[in-house]
Enzyme design. Structure first.
Site, mmCIF file in Angstrom:
data_model
loop_
_atom_site.group_PDB
_atom_site.id
_atom_site.type_symbol
_atom_site.label_atom_id
_atom_site.label_comp_id
_atom_site.label_asym_id
_atom_site.label_seq_id
_atom_site.Cartn_x
_atom_site.Cartn_y
_atom_site.Cartn_z
ATOM 1 N N GLU A 199 -6.712 62.930 11.554
ATOM 2 C CA GLU A 199 -6.665 62.800 12.711
ATOM 3 C C GLU A 199 -7.338 64.200 13.565
ATOM 4 O OE1 GLU A 199 -4.855 62.027 15.431
ATOM 5 O OE2 GLU A 199 -4.836 59.783 14.110
ATOM 6 N N CYS B 68 -8.425 43.579 30.512
ATOM 7 C CA CYS B 68 -7.327 43.399 30.789
ATOM 8 C C CYS B 68 -6.391 42.570 30.269
ATOM 9 C CB CYS B 68 -7.035 44.081 32.215
ATOM 10 S SG CYS B 68 -7.088 45.535 33.184
#
Length: 355
Positions: free
Chosen positions: A37, A199
């Protein structure tokens, strides 16, 4: 009910399309998640993977990282950029060993109190590393949530950020939290891209306000453009008869903190004075074309000056460590400095690279 529908769609997408074989997802531990991370902040996955694998080979656990010297850590980090991340990793590892019995804290408050770990990173460590329910809000997740709820404004604005944290908290499930958070990051990285989002492949597009209103190109609002200032300097590339280059270690804090670099000067006269003090012949000092390196908050324009010497030592009177370096040696050099040294060593033209 809408929140439940959202979670179910995200998890179903993850089961079919989510990334499950990234290096830090294999033999997953809070330590491995933490390191990944930190590396992934401001850096793409494809860039991080080889760095992460080398880092784990040298520092397989927090104890190994804490026992290492900062120079060892910086050397393995060199080229990844944002070097404060490496310094914070090393500092935090020692805190974990000294104050937490070698175990990362298992609460948001405990993790967030450690250097370099913010709220979202803490949430990722808890959820991905230990399966503890905690929301996340990295750049990819912000983009997904802004579009899904049609949230206007720049996500870095305090009011918008507060709204996004509240939404992330509401949507984060009580079960399968690791899969959910990973899915949200994956959707943002691979589907809900900044430009030309896919999308048709998005699991939540039917209820996405930005998609339904055809405003995915306008949401989220980009960060206000900022004109970066320019700093100029000269870099002395001093090589000896053995093809090695003179390097000095930079101060531990600041730009390129703790890395090895060539001497840097604000004025060309200072270069001549430095050379004269060390009896270096500057009569054949070679000026190479100016180069530019862009940091997050300014441009650095530097002119490389190449000099040769037969001496083996130039540390007299210097307060910082120094060394001779060959391009195939192992040392932590900033990427633009390493490229400069390699160019001079290979006698390639030092044309200004694109920004």
């Amino acid at each position: 009910m809408q929140n439940e529908t959202f979670r179910a769609a995200v998890l179903a997408w993850f089961d079919q399309y989510g990334r499950k074989q990234l290096p830090w997802q294999i033999d997953r531990t809070p330590y491995r998640v933490w390191v990944s991370e930190i590396m992934l902040q401001q850096t793409q996955v494809v860039t991080v993977i080889p760095y992460f694998e080398r880092f784990m080979a040298h520092f397989p656990d927090v104890a190994a990282l804490a026992e290492a010297s900062l120079d060892e850590v910086i050397t393995l980090w060199a080229g990844l950029g944002y070097y404060a991340r490496a310094r914070n990793l090393h500092r935090t590892a020692r805190i974990i060993v000294e104050q937490h019995d070698g175990q990362l804290p298992c609460t948001l408050e405990g993790l967030s109190a450690l250097p370099g770990i913010g709220r979202s990173t803490a949430g990722a460590i808890l959820s991905l590393g230990s399966g503890i329910r905690a929301p996340i809000l990295d750049g990819n997740v912000k983009r997904v949530l802004c579009r899904y709820r049609g949230i206007e404004g720049w996500p870095g604005d305090s009011q918008v950020l507060a709204t996004l944290w509240q939404l992330s908290e509401e949507l984060t499930p009580a079960t399968r939290v690791a899969d959910y958070n990973q899915a949200m990051m994956d959707i943002g990285a691979t589907v809900c891209a900044k430009r030309k989002p896919a999308c048709s492949a998005c699991p939540v597009s039917l209820n996405c306000m930005a998609f339904q209103s055809k405003r995915t190109d306008a949401i989220p609002v980009p960060k206000p453009r900022q004109v970066l200032p320019v700093r100029r300097c000269f870099m002395l590339v001093l090589k000896n008869a053995h093809g090695a280059f003179y390097l000095e270690k930079r101060p531990p804090a600041g730009i390129w903190g703790g890395l090895w670099s060539v001497p840097e000067f604000d004025d060309e006269d200072d270069v001549f004075a430095w050379c004269a003090k060390r009896h270096i012949d500057c009569s054949e000092l070679e000026h190479l074309p100016q180069r530019r390196h862009t940091f997050s908050h300014y441009h650095l324009d530097f002119v490389p000056l190449v000099a040769c010497t037969n001496s083996e030592y130039y540390g007299i009177g210097e307060t910082s460590p120094w060394r001779w370096f060959k391009p195939d040696d192992t040392a932590g050099l900033p990427a633009p400095v390493l490229k400069l040294v390699e160019d001079v060593a290979g006698q390639r033209p030092a044309a200004e690279p694109p920004e």
